[in-house]
Design a protein around this motif. Structure first.
Motif, PDB file in Angstrom:
ATOM      1  N   VAL A 157       0.865  -1.185   0.000  1.00 36.55           N
ATOM      2  CA  VAL A 157       0.000   0.000   0.000  1.00 36.55           C
ATOM      3  C   VAL A 157       0.901   1.235   0.000  1.00 36.55           C
ATOM      4  CG1 VAL A 157      -1.853   1.222   1.183  1.00 36.55           C
ATOM      5  CG2 VAL A 157      -1.612  -1.254   1.459  1.00 36.55           C
ATOM      6  N   THR A 158       0.668   2.128  -0.958  1.00 32.16           N
ATOM      7  CA  THR A 158       1.455   3.368  -0.988  1.00 32.16           C
ATOM      8  C   THR A 158       0.633   4.499  -0.379  1.00 32.16           C
ATOM      9  OG1 THR A 158       0.619   3.843  -3.185  1.00 32.16           O
ATOM     10  CG2 THR A 158       2.758   2.732  -3.033  1.00 32.16           C
ATOM     11  N   MET A 159       1.340   5.413   0.296  1.00 27.03           N
ATOM     12  CA  MET A 159       0.625   6.523   0.944  1.00 27.03           C
ATOM     13  C   MET A 159       1.423   7.807   0.819  1.00 27.03           C
ATOM     14  SD  MET A 159      -0.561   6.771   4.902  1.00 27.03           S
ATOM     15  CE  MET A 159      -1.431   8.203   5.528  1.00 27.03           C
ATOM     16  N   TRP A 160       0.723   8.884   0.515  1.00 24.62           N
ATOM     17  CA  TRP A 160       1.345  10.213   0.510  1.00 24.62           C
ATOM     18  C   TRP A 160       0.806  11.027   1.665  1.00 24.62           C
ATOM     19  CZ3 TRP A 160       1.073  12.263  -5.233  1.00 24.62           C
ATOM     20  CH2 TRP A 160       1.941  11.484  -6.009  1.00 24.62           C
TER      21      TRP A 160
ATOM     22  N   VAL B  79       5.238   5.016   3.177  1.00 21.77           N
ATOM     23  CA  VAL B  79       4.795   6.425   3.211  1.00 21.77           C
ATOM     24  C   VAL B  79       5.789   7.323   2.487  1.00 21.77           C
ATOM     25  CG1 VAL B  79       4.168   8.348   4.681  1.00 21.77           C
ATOM     26  CG2 VAL B  79       3.819   6.027   5.480  1.00 21.77           C
ATOM     27  N   GLN B  80       5.254   8.271   1.709  1.00 23.30           N
ATOM     28  CA  GLN B  80       6.107   9.301   1.124  1.00 23.30           C
ATOM     29  C   GLN B  80       5.730  10.654   1.724  1.00 23.30           C
ATOM     30  OE1 GLN B  80       6.004   9.502  -3.122  1.00 23.30           O
ATOM     31  NE2 GLN B  80       7.873  10.680  -3.242  1.00 23.30           N
ATOM     32  N   PHE B  81       6.712  11.348   2.270  1.00 23.24           N
ATOM     33  CA  PHE B  81       6.461  12.641   2.928  1.00 23.24           C
ATOM     34  C   PHE B  81       6.668  13.771   1.927  1.00 23.24           C
ATOM     35  CE2 PHE B  81       6.066  11.161   7.246  1.00 23.24           C
ATOM     36  CZ  PHE B  81       6.732   9.956   7.224  1.00 23.24           C
TER      37      PHE B  81
ATOM     38  N   ASP C  97      -2.119   4.874  -3.190  1.00 26.25           N
ATOM     39  CA  ASP C  97      -3.346   4.203  -2.773  1.00 26.25           C
ATOM     40  C   ASP C  97      -4.090   5.033  -1.731  1.00 26.25           C
ATOM     41  OD1 ASP C  97      -1.370   1.232  -2.832  1.00 26.25           O
ATOM     42  OD2 ASP C  97      -2.711   2.004  -4.388  1.00 26.25           O
ATOM     43  N   VAL C  98      -3.296   5.546  -0.782  1.00 25.04           N
ATOM     44  CA  VAL C  98      -3.895   6.337   0.299  1.00 25.04           C
ATOM     45  C   VAL C  98      -3.225   7.709   0.310  1.00 25.04           C
ATOM     46  CG1 VAL C  98      -4.158   6.523   2.808  1.00 25.04           C
ATOM     47  CG2 VAL C  98      -4.372   4.293   1.684  1.00 25.04           C
TER      48      VAL C  98
END
Lengths: 429, 368, 294
Positions: free
Chosen positions: A34-37, A69-71, A96-97
């Motif tokens: 799951v990728t998240m920004w 997570v990418q900040f 994704d999120v």
């Protein structure tokens, strides 16, 4: 003869490097990922807490989901982060999120950038109704807010004493001021100190205008649009809404507040009161230790005595292009859990979005934060969920500015009538 | 009547410890054409600019018609000036360039028109009146600069090296124009140049300057025939006067190298009287006073020397022969009939009647 | 030995990087923008844009805010030219004379250029604060009432004009300085002898000799004035009551904040055409002036 071959090779190499830099594909071929920004920096307390929460998710979830997570710290008013999201829209490379500011919910939902997450969120009853309202569009929950916000009226205890305001006259949640009492206090402060009594951020024409001043409208029983968000004429220029704007104009006309407040005027003892958010608590505690201050709730309309305060902050949402919806939903739900929310809200000293978390936080935070949590939960009112929110909030700010120019626009009802038509334009879309 | 008096004028610039102009003392008569001449940096332009008012006078007074002018602004001195680079207003027509000064002094339109057209006629500029300076040649621009001065009807003209920027031929013709102009208008003129030919041909009187000091004031003939010191002697006259370091004894001068000649009785007597017998002095003779004709050589055998030509420059009517005898070098300016090439052995006769003598230490000329 | 063909290929290779950059960042976006102007492109739904013909263009001409912004930018352009260029010339004249402390003043006058426009805007917001600002404080010494400046629809644009001139004059001062120093002293001396006083020397020598420099500075000021966006964005957000809204700012806000990229594209095409027209007019005027001096 060789030179030009070398030249072609150089140009090709540069072009390749450039294109490589542009493309940013996080190939999520593995459906357990799951990728998240997020819009914060990983060096902020909020970012650090989030990373901890995500690490816990990766450790504890029973399906083997792995979140990354990418900040993407935003500039000023969400500029950098929103630009990146907009760019990703066009290249189909949304995570994704992602985190999402409250006012953007309707636009993103309407544009089908995010998808409903009702079925993934557990224990919805524990979540504050204002949070649910903020993330709901056309009856479906599209985004879950993980923290709340509030505004209070900070006051200078020493200046109040000097002006002869008794402790018993201070407003509390149980006994708030009416607008009449509010203006009276302002008058006494102004006559004593010959300065405006309160800084109401009237020089801030951004979202702060609607956010901090709409509660006056709502307290009076007015509104910006009808509940469905399709009509403004008859609502924004209703007698009740107009009375709130009349209050603002009167405050400026009588000199109780100013359209051009001095920076840090409250902190330096120039203004006796200031209307601002929970972040001010930290500022006062760290930088202005010598100031004796307290916080009071919003004053209420004398006609209704209804207590209203503002709400709303950032949320988690799932993009429409999320490959593994169950995994993404599980991540959001995990981050919305009591434990995670407690960790991140405490780290950032913001208000909780769950009743249970607020119970956990109450004994742990100082008196003023307790006040804010209580005000938020008992009097909080969500901002309208509108697709063209940017235009509407700007029109609200313009309206405030127009009525403060009381010499040019003495007739508040006239201004409201005009501005209601402007807002109406933005609602027909 | 316009007379200009410079009474012991000094000029020192701030920051210098030497004076740029030292004790300049001169009385200029009405209608006179005075030329300040000298090498670069001798102070001639500075003096001119002090007269114009473009520089302050450190000490001494400047009087025009016996009125002290030291503190009077340039525009009130009623002086016209021609600059080395003409200083024409590039954005104005020739007509406007000439009319500018008059317009500023509120002359009527008809008056201005009359004066400008008159000046243009004198200088042959009538067909150029509507053009701008950029469209004119160097010589024409120079004439416009002159025209600007004429139009003003000023009683004093100042000219700061006006011909320096022109080519050789133009210089010659413009020299004649300026001379004609002076004859016609009779205005008191003060002219600055580094070219001694201009000084000799144009001046009523010449002021020779060097390193801020006046060396000699006199008519062209005076400074030519009776230079007061070696500087003036060397500066005036082209090619330059030949100087020899010699020893004088009993009517003969010799330099121990190739030169050994006798001098006329009168001159010998003078030298003896002034106490120069058996002493080292400087002997000067102009190239044009050295002759190659047989007739001369026979008449003055005691003043003949044999030498070898090193360089010969044929100028047309005359030829300049640079020669060497033993170690001594000198130049002779003779008729081109007496043509010689380098390497030729020749006999030269010195016209010792025209000899000049100078004190070796003070460089002052030795005269009666 | 290189044949002509190879030489030409190498030539193209040399200009290739520049052409690529121009294409990528100028020509292609311009063409894309032009095509978007005929659609209802919303940033959040790029795939859903539809052709709407000239609707955006018609709406632009009916848009009161856009029309107001045209009036505002006209006001800005008309006033900034004499004020900024005049100030630059004045400063250059002051600094041109040999005086003690000249270098200090040259640096001080130029210093605003070094600071970014954003910082300048924020700085001046403090100075122009009607209640506490430095400027009203100074005016108070002369018994002048405190002025509303940025909070007044009448004064706001003039305040922005003043701030912009303050920042821009320094650089143009240097250009004027170079122009002044190119004027030979002998021209002034000749004029002095002709009888001209300081003012007349300025009028008849300085100004005409500065004409090519002045023309160039007026031209660059004119063109760059049309791009005004930073100062209103930071100082007034286009207010009060759109008194300081500029076309570029409005286009930016419509396209990116309000997300209506199609409409914004149409406005930018129209504004671009307006600027091109004015540029052509201005070139004709300066060329006519230029020929005079040939």
């Amino acid at each position: 003869m060789e030179k030009w071959k070398l030249g072609v090779a150089t140009v090709a190499a540069i072009a390749a490097l450039g294109l490589a830099g542009c493309s940013n594909n996080q190939g999520s071929s593995n459906s357990k990922n799951v990728t998240m920004w997020v819009h914060v920096s990983n060096t902020d307390p909020e970012g650090k807490a989030l990373q901890k929460n995500v690490n816990d998710f990766n450790k504890e979830n029973k399906h083997g989901y792995k979140a990354k997570v990418q900040f993407i710290p935003r500039s000023g008013s969400g500029g950098g982060y929103e630009d990146k999201v907009n760019a990703a829209l066009n290249s189909g490379s949304l995570p994704d999120v992602l985190t999402l500011d409250g006012p953007n919910t309707a636009a993103y939902a309407h544009s089908k950038i995010i998808q409903p997450i009702d079925k993934y969120i557990t224990n919805k009853k524990d979540i504050l109704p204002t949070i649910i309202k903020q993330g709901t569009y056309k009856g479906k929950l599209y985004a879950a807010g993980y923290s709340e916000s509030s505004i209070g009226i900070y006051y200078n205890k020493k200046m109040f004493k000097e002006a002869g305001i008794k402790d018993s006259e201070i407003a509390t949640l149980k006994h708030p001021w009416t607008w009449t009492q509010f203006k009276d206090i302002c008058k006494r402060l102004k006559n004593h100190f010959h300065e405006p009594a309160i800084n109401m951020n009237l020089n801030d024409h951004s979202e702060m205008a609607l956010y901090s001043l709409a509660p006056f409208v709502w307290s009076a029983g007015g509104s910006i649009t009808n509940p469905a968000g399709t009509k403004a004429v008859g609502y924004f220029n209703s007698k009740q809404t107009t009375s709130a704007f009349q209050l603002i104009q009167d405050m400026v006309k009588d000199g109780y507040t100013t359209i051009s407040p001095k920076d840090k005027g409250f902190e330096t003892g120039k203004y006796a009161m200031m209307m601002t958010g929970t972040w001010e608590v930290q500022t006062l505690q760290n930088q202005y230790k010598n100031l004796q201050w307290g916080v009071m709730p919003y004053p209420v309309s004398p006609a209704t005595h209804k207590q209203v305060s503002p709400t709303g902050s950032w949320q988690y949402a799932m993009s429409s292009t999320a490959k593994n919806k169950k995994a993404a939903g599980a991540l959001i739900n995990f981050l919305m859990s009591k434990k995670c929310m407690y960790r991140s809200d405490m780290a950032n000293t913001v208000l909780p979005a769950r009743k249970s978390v607020s119970k956990m936080m109450m004994p742990k935070v100082n008196e003023q934060m307790r006040f804010f949590i209580k005000q938020n939960q008992t009097t909080g009112h969500a901002r309208p969920v509108l697709v063209n929110y940017p235009q509407v909030t700007r029109t609200f700010a313009d309206t405030v500015q127009n009525v403060t120019l009381y010499k040019k626009n003495p007739n508040v009802q006239k201004v409201m009538n005009e501005q209601a038509k402007v807002i109406q334009k933005y609602l027909q879309k | 009547m316009t007379e200009v008096d410079l009474n012991h004028v000094y000029k020192k610039y701030d920051g210098n410890d030497k004076y740029s102009v030292n004790d300049f003392d001169l009385h200029i008569k009405d209608k006179e054409f005075i030329v300040f001449v000298g090498p670069s940096g001798c102070g001639k332009s500075t003096t001119l600019r002090m007269i114009a008012g473009l520089e302050d006078i450190t000490e001494g007074t400047l009087e025009i018609d016996h009125k002290v002018m030291n503190d009077v602004a340039p525009k009130n001195r009623d002086i016209a000036m021609v600059f080395q680079n003409y200083a024409l207003y590039p954005h104005m027509t020739i007509y406007d360039n000439m009319a500018f000064g008059l317009k500023l002094r509120h002359y009527s339109k008809e008056d201005i028109d009359k004066k400008v057209k008159h000046a243009a006629e004198i200088l042959g500029l009538t067909s150029y009146l509507k053009k701008k300076p950029a469209a004119l040649s160097g010589g024409q621009r120079q004439r416009v600069a002159l025209g600007r001065s004429i139009v003003r009807d000023a009683p004093i003209f100042l000219m700061d090296e006006p011909l320096s920027n022109l080519d050789a031929k133009l210089r010659v013709s413009m020299r004649a124009e300026i001379a004609k102009l002076h004859q016609r208008l009779g205005t008191t003129t003060i002219y600055v140049t580094h070219d001694q030919t201009e000084a000799m041909t144009l001046a009523d009187r010449v002021v020779v300057m060097s390193v801020g000091k006046v060396q000699q004031i006199g008519t062209p003939l005076e400074v030519y025939n009776k230079p007061k010191n070696m500087f003036v002697a060397g500066f005036i006259g082209s090619p330059q006067m030949n100087f020899f370091n010699v020893h004088y004894k009993d009517g003969r001068i010799s330099d121990g190298k190739g030169l050994n000649i006798g001098i006329p009785e009168g001159k010998a007597k003078m030298l003896n009287e002034k106490g120069y017998n058996d002493k080292d002095i400087v002997f000067g003779i102009r190239p044009e006073d050295i002759h190659a004709e047989e007739a001369f050589l026979e008449t003055w055998p005691d003043a003949v020397i044999s030498s070898t030509v090193v360089v010969s420059e044929l100028l047309g009517a005359t030829i300049q022969l640079y020669q060497k005898v033993d170690g001594t070098e000198f130049v002779a300016d003779v008729n081109s009939r007496d043509y010689h090439k380098p390497g030729d052995h020749v006999k030269m006769g010195f016209d010792v009647n025209k000899a000049h003598f100078f004190d070796k230490d003070t460089t002052m000329a030795i005269y009666n | 030995m290189q044949t002509k063909g190879i030489k030409r290929q190498i030539g193209w290779l040399y200009v290739l990087p520049a052409i690529l950059i121009l294409l990528t960042f100028l020509i292609i976006p311009f063409l894309m923008s032009f095509s978007y102007s005929f659609t209802n492109y919303n940033i959040l739904t790029p795939w859903a844009k539809q052709y709407v013909g000239f609707t955006n263009y018609i709406n632009t001409f009916k848009d009161p805010v856009f029309l107001q912004s045209l009036k505002n930018i006209a006001q800005f352009v008309i006033f900034i030219m004499p004020i900024q260029v005049g100030a630059a010339l004045g400063l250059a004249l002051i600094v041109n004379k040999k005086r003690p402390g000249n270098t200090f003043f040259k640096i001080s006058f130029f210093a605003p250029q070094v600071v970014s426009l954003t910082v300048v805007s924020i700085l001046w917001m403090y100075i122009l604060n009607p209640d506490q600002g430095l400027l009203n404080g100074i005016l108070g010494i002369f018994h002048i009432k405190p002025q509303p400046f940025l909070t007044s629809p009448k004064q706001a644009m003039f305040a922005i004009i003043g701030v912009s001139a303050w920042q821009g004059a320094g650089y143009q001062m240097l250009i004027f300085l170079a122009g002044l120093q190119n004027i030979p002293d002998s021209l002034y001396e000749a004029a002095e002898l002709d009888g001209a006083n300081s003012w007349q020397r300025f009028l008849h020598i300085t100004l005409p000799m500065l004409k090519p420099t002045s023309m160039m500075i007026l031209t660059t000021t004119f063109i760059s004035a049309f791009n005004l966006v930073i100062q209103p964005m930071i100082m007034t957000q286009g207010g009060p009551q759109n008194a300081t809204m500029t076309p570029i700012y409005y286009i930016y806000r419509t396209g990116f904040t309000d997300r209506q990229l199609g409409y914004a594209s149409a406005m930018s095409v129209i504004y671009g055409i307006i600027i091109i027209i004015f540029t052509i007019i201005q070139r004709k005027i300066t060329n006519a002036g230029g020929d005079e001096n040939a």
